[in-house]
Scaffold this motif. Structure first.
Motif, mmCIF file in Angstrom:
data_model
loop_
_atom_site.group_PDB
_atom_site.id
_atom_site.type_symbol
_atom_site.label_atom_id
_atom_site.label_comp_id
_atom_site.label_asym_id
_atom_site.label_seq_id
_atom_site.Cartn_x
_atom_site.Cartn_y
_atom_site.Cartn_z
ATOM 1 N N TYR A 1 0.880 -10.739 -9.566
ATOM 2 C CA TYR A 1 1.898 -9.727 -9.842
ATOM 3 C C TYR A 1 3.268 -10.390 -9.759
ATOM 4 N N ASP B 1 0.837 -1.187 0.000
ATOM 5 C CA ASP B 1 0.000 0.000 0.000
ATOM 6 C C ASP B 1 0.882 1.252 0.000
ATOM 7 N N PRO B 2 1.122 1.843 -1.191
ATOM 8 C CA PRO B 2 2.011 3.000 -1.259
ATOM 9 C C PRO B 2 1.471 4.205 -0.494
ATOM 10 N N VAL B 3 0.148 4.295 -0.307
ATOM 11 C CA VAL B 3 -0.398 5.457 0.392
ATOM 12 C C VAL B 3 -0.095 5.361 1.878
ATOM 13 N N SER C 1 0.195 5.726 -7.055
ATOM 14 C CA SER C 1 -0.018 4.277 -6.987
ATOM 15 C C SER C 1 -0.783 4.027 -5.696
ATOM 16 N N VAL C 2 -1.837 3.264 -5.759
ATOM 17 C CA VAL C 2 -2.586 2.969 -4.532
ATOM 18 C C VAL C 2 -2.789 1.466 -4.424
ATOM 19 N N PRO D 1 -5.813 -12.953 -11.026
ATOM 20 C CA PRO D 1 -4.732 -12.029 -11.355
ATOM 21 C C PRO D 1 -3.681 -11.986 -10.248
ATOM 22 N N SER E 1 -1.802 -0.001 -13.866
ATOM 23 C CA SER E 1 -0.950 -0.807 -13.000
ATOM 24 C C SER E 1 0.264 -0.016 -12.551
ATOM 25 N N GLU E 2 0.714 0.933 -13.360
ATOM 26 C CA GLU E 2 1.911 1.677 -12.975
ATOM 27 C C GLU E 2 1.511 2.987 -12.315
ATOM 28 N N GLY E 3 2.408 3.553 -11.546
ATOM 29 C CA GLY E 3 2.134 4.836 -10.920
ATOM 30 C C GLY E 3 1.921 5.875 -11.989
ATOM 31 N N SER E 4 0.873 6.706 -11.857
ATOM 32 C CA SER E 4 0.661 7.702 -12.903
ATOM 33 C C SER E 4 -0.134 8.880 -12.373
ATOM 34 N N ASN F 1 6.565 -1.060 -13.162
ATOM 35 C CA ASN F 1 5.338 -0.278 -13.110
ATOM 36 C C ASN F 1 5.439 0.927 -12.188
ATOM 37 N N GLU F 2 6.032 0.751 -11.024
ATOM 38 C CA GLU F 2 5.903 1.792 -10.007
ATOM 39 C C GLU F 2 7.134 2.655 -9.811
ATOM 40 N N GLY G 1 -9.964 -5.335 -8.823
ATOM 41 C CA GLY G 1 -9.711 -5.045 -10.223
ATOM 42 C C GLY G 1 -8.405 -5.541 -10.786
ATOM 43 N N LEU G 2 -8.335 -5.402 -12.131
ATOM 44 C CA LEU G 2 -7.156 -5.786 -12.890
ATOM 45 C C LEU G 2 -6.353 -4.538 -13.196
ATOM 46 N N GLY G 3 -5.015 -4.691 -13.275
ATOM 47 C CA GLY G 3 -4.179 -3.560 -13.638
ATOM 48 C C GLY G 3 -3.741 -3.664 -15.084
ATOM 49 N N GLY G 4 -3.910 -2.581 -15.842
ATOM 50 C CA GLY G 4 -3.413 -2.545 -17.218
ATOM 51 C C GLY G 4 -2.257 -1.566 -17.280
ATOM 52 N N LYS G 5 -1.239 -1.876 -18.081
ATOM 53 C CA LYS G 5 -0.062 -1.016 -18.114
ATOM 54 C C LYS G 5 -0.257 0.113 -19.108
ATOM 55 N N GLU H 1 7.166 6.579 -10.817
ATOM 56 C CA GLU H 1 6.331 7.544 -10.098
ATOM 57 C C GLU H 1 6.420 7.344 -8.594
ATOM 58 N N GLY I 1 -2.434 -9.185 -14.900
ATOM 59 C CA GLY I 1 -3.519 -8.538 -14.181
ATOM 60 C C GLY I 1 -3.054 -7.582 -13.096
ATOM 61 N N ASN I 2 -1.786 -7.663 -12.710
ATOM 62 C CA ASN I 2 -1.176 -6.697 -11.789
ATOM 63 C C ASN I 2 -1.966 -6.472 -10.509
#
Lengths: 319, 342
Positions: free
Chosen positions: A264, A67-69, B193-194, A262, B164-167, A272-273, B199-203, A276, A250-251
């Motif tokens: 990771y 949980d990044p938050v 990013s949270v 899904p 899926s990625e931080g944005s 991905n992270e 749900g599913l993550g799309g890049k 950011e 599905g990440n």
């Protein structure tokens, strides 16, 4: 001005040409640089993950939340996803790859064998993002509409095949990884099978073995080092693969028993992270994940070495 | 003969080197890095600006908002760019100067979906939060029916798709959900990013769109510019005045205009859930992050020149590239802030 410089250069080249010393030194530097790069890599990963290591300690490896938050980070879902998808990939690609290599090197006519090998090597050169796109637009709908409903219907009593059929998940990621790794297995296994001396086959045939007996009991055991090597190269590729996996897995940073759910992987979340990631802890946690991936790769490589040592001892009794 | 040739070669290369160095000296090079969302218009701006000022070369790397802030902090670039304003803590980290935020253009984030036979949908904030929290799980849910009277919705499970990625897009989306849903705020919160409840993550935008297209009965979110350029259908969202508004240039610019008077002097403001009947509620500025002190006077002048041009002539390029331009009130305020650069 130019003349003395040139003669000095010529002298140096001459010394290099007939001097074992120079060759020794230069190759030593090359070899040392590989070692230094590895050490430097570990050092950098260690330093940049310090904030995360200090905060979470060993619990990082076993914590399940990401949980990044709230700045709560745990590696377990990613370790699970990475290992699971790689194992799935190998379960599919090892029998396929080794079988195909045996056919291509032992049984197929040379022309067919060479054409197939050329095509297989082309497969190995396809960039992973292309595999990912192909997977999204062809594999995912196939999985969602046909394969996953079928698995649920027939094997749905197992927890491995439950839950909604998204088409995105561990199984699809494992499949695409299998497609990506099996050119390596075929290509290297075939080479090592071809390198088995002719006399070995002839001796087996002379003793009355059939073609298949000679292949399975003499040629394949003789080439096992190369075959095991190809499998571990494939495993290394599967563990570190990023783009194709992140596009179909599905990440979702949680742990599911179902292969249809899904998930990771470590490489995927870093890619991905990281861009950011802000603050101190989030980037550090991602770097620590990199360290964990490095460790997993090292452990598996060590296991490969042990396996090779073990099988060689067993094999040498036969010699 | 050989010696002569070599000397000639040396001389020629010397001339070449001097020539190249001279060209480099003549142009003032400014480096920036950051957000990917405005990268298209930034590249266009820097190109057009170069045509007008041959002596100023601005390079921009679209690495992501987080990377932009990081590089600015480390001093490897002259300016940064971000879809998320810097925090006080981040600003304090740069000791040499104080970072100024300059809004450049506006973006909106829109809900997009794949429901067979349905083209236009309306979403109230409560419904969106409910879907993304995993509380509303079926398209036939009463809340969705209430938002869309007369629309035939299937009795199917909703599949949520997110980035899926931080944005920056995710930041705006979650910032909005945090403002309209106390439960979202306490359970998930606003960030690039949270930890998604479902749900599913799309890049990337293309990953989200691809996943939605591939998955029947799914819903996700993309930038307005992306939806507009790729002709993707998207839904209307109920704003704080209770009107369902579909995102377009006007409704997004309206959201910024609604905040123009109450805006803090440093422009670090979230404009989601804006007041006003015409305002689209999921909108954001994107900012250039410019230090208020430059050691090099020419560099400072070049940046000031660029900012002035960007706020006037530059804004005309926005709509052509599917960005919403700044409202006049904000431009006026920003022009005053330029004077703070020393």
């Amino acid at each position: 001005m130019a003349a003395p410089q040139r003669s000095a250069a010529r002298k140096f080249v001459k010394r290099l040409q007939d001097g074992d010393q120079a060759a020794h030194l230069i190759t030593l530097i090359f070899a040392a640089s590989v070692f230094l790069v590895t050490v430097f890599l570990i050092y950098e990963l260690w330093i940049h993950s310090s904030a995360s290591r200090a905060k979470f300690g060993l619990a990082f490896l076993f914590a399940k939340s990401w949980d990044p938050v709230a700045e709560q980070f745990g590696a377990l879902p990613f370790i699970y996803g990475t290992v699971l998808t790689s194992v799935l990939a190998l379960i599919i690609s090892v029998p396929l790859g080794v079988g195909a290599a045996i056919f291509l090197s032992e049984l197929a006519p040379p022309r067919l064998s060479n054409t197939c090998t050329f095509l297989v090597e082309l497969l190995a050169a396809v960039p992973s993002v292309i595999y990912g796109l192909l997977a999204i637009f062809t594999l995912v709908p196939l999985m969602r509409q046909y394969v996953e409903p079928f698995l649920k219907k027939t094997l749905g009593f197992l927890p491995l095949f439950t839950g909604p059929a998204y088409g995105f998940g561990y199984l699809t990621a494992g499949l695409i990884l299998a497609v990506m790794t099996f050119p390596f297995i075929i290509s290297i296994s075939r080479e090592s099978l071809l390198a088995v001396p002719r006399e070995q086959r002839e001796a087996a045939l002379a003793l009355g073995a059939t073609k298949w007996e000679s292949t399975w009991q003499v040629v394949v055991p003789f080439a096992r080092l190369g075959i095991i090597g190809s499998i571990f190269l494939a495993l290394a590729r599967a563990l570190g693969e990023t783009m194709a996996v992140t596009m179909v897995i599905g990440n979702d940073p949680s742990i599911h028993a179902s292969l249809l759910a899904p998930g990771y992987t470590i490489a995927a979340i870093i890619a991905n992270e990281f861009n950011e990631a802000t603050g101190n802890l989030h980037p550090a946690a991602l770097v620590e994940l990199g360290l964990v991936l490095f460790l997993i790769t090292m452990i598996l490589n060590a296991a490969a070495q042990l396996l090779i040592v073990a099988t060689t001892k067993k094999g040498s009794i036969q010699d | 003969m050989r010696v002569i040739k070599t000397r000639l070669g040396v001389r020629l290369s010397a001339i070449l080197i001097v020539g190249v160095a001279g060209a480099n000296l003549a142009a003032e090079t400014i480096n920036g890095a950051g957000a990917t969302f405005p990268a298209v218009i930034y590249q266009k701006w820097f190109q057009e600006f170069r045509q007008l000022h041959k002596d100023i070369q601005i390079n921009y790397q679209s690495l992501g908002s987080g990377a932009g802030i990081q590089q600015l902090t480390q001093g490897t670039v002259d300016f940064g760019a971000s879809d998320v304003p810097m925090t006080d803590e981040q600003i304090a980290k740069i000791t040499k100067s104080k970072v100024l935020h300059f809004p450049t253009v506006l973006g909106g984030v829109v809900p997009t979906y794949n429901v067979a036979g349905v083209t236009q949908l309306n979403f109230s904030p409560e419904t969106l939060a409910g879907i993304f929290l995993g509380k509303i799980t079926k398209w036939s849910d009463a809340a969705l029916k209430k938002d869309n009277p007369g629309v035939k919705l299937p009795d199917a499970d909703i599949t949520v798709v997110h980035r899926s990625e931080g944005s920056g897009t995710t930041f705006v989306w979650t910032d909005y959900l945090s403002k309209v849903s106390p439960e979202w705020k306490s359970k998930v919160g606003p960030a690039a990013s949270v930890s998604w409840p479902v749900g599913l993550g799309g890049k990337g935008s293309e990953g989200v769109t691809g996943t939605i297209k591939q998955t029947p009965n799914s819903i996700g979110y993309v930038e307005l510019i992306y939806a507009a350029q790729n002709k993707i259908a998207y839904g209307a969202v109920k704003n704080s005045a209770g009107v369902f508004v579909k995102a377009d240039f006007d409704s997004v610019t309206e959201a910024a205009a609604a905040f123009a008077n109450s805006m803090p002097a440093d422009f670090r403001v979230s404009i989601t859930n804006a007041p006003g009947k015409k305002a689209y509620p999921i909108a954001t500025f994107t900012w250039l992050l410019v230090p208020n002190k430059f050691d090099n006077a020419t560099k400072k002048n070049s940046i000031v020149q660029f900012l002035k041009w960007m706020l006037t002539d530059g804004q005309k390029f926005a709509q052509g590239l599917s960005y919403a331009p700044l409202p006049k009130a904000v431009v006026d305020k920003e022009e005053k802030q330029i004077a703070l650069i020393q």
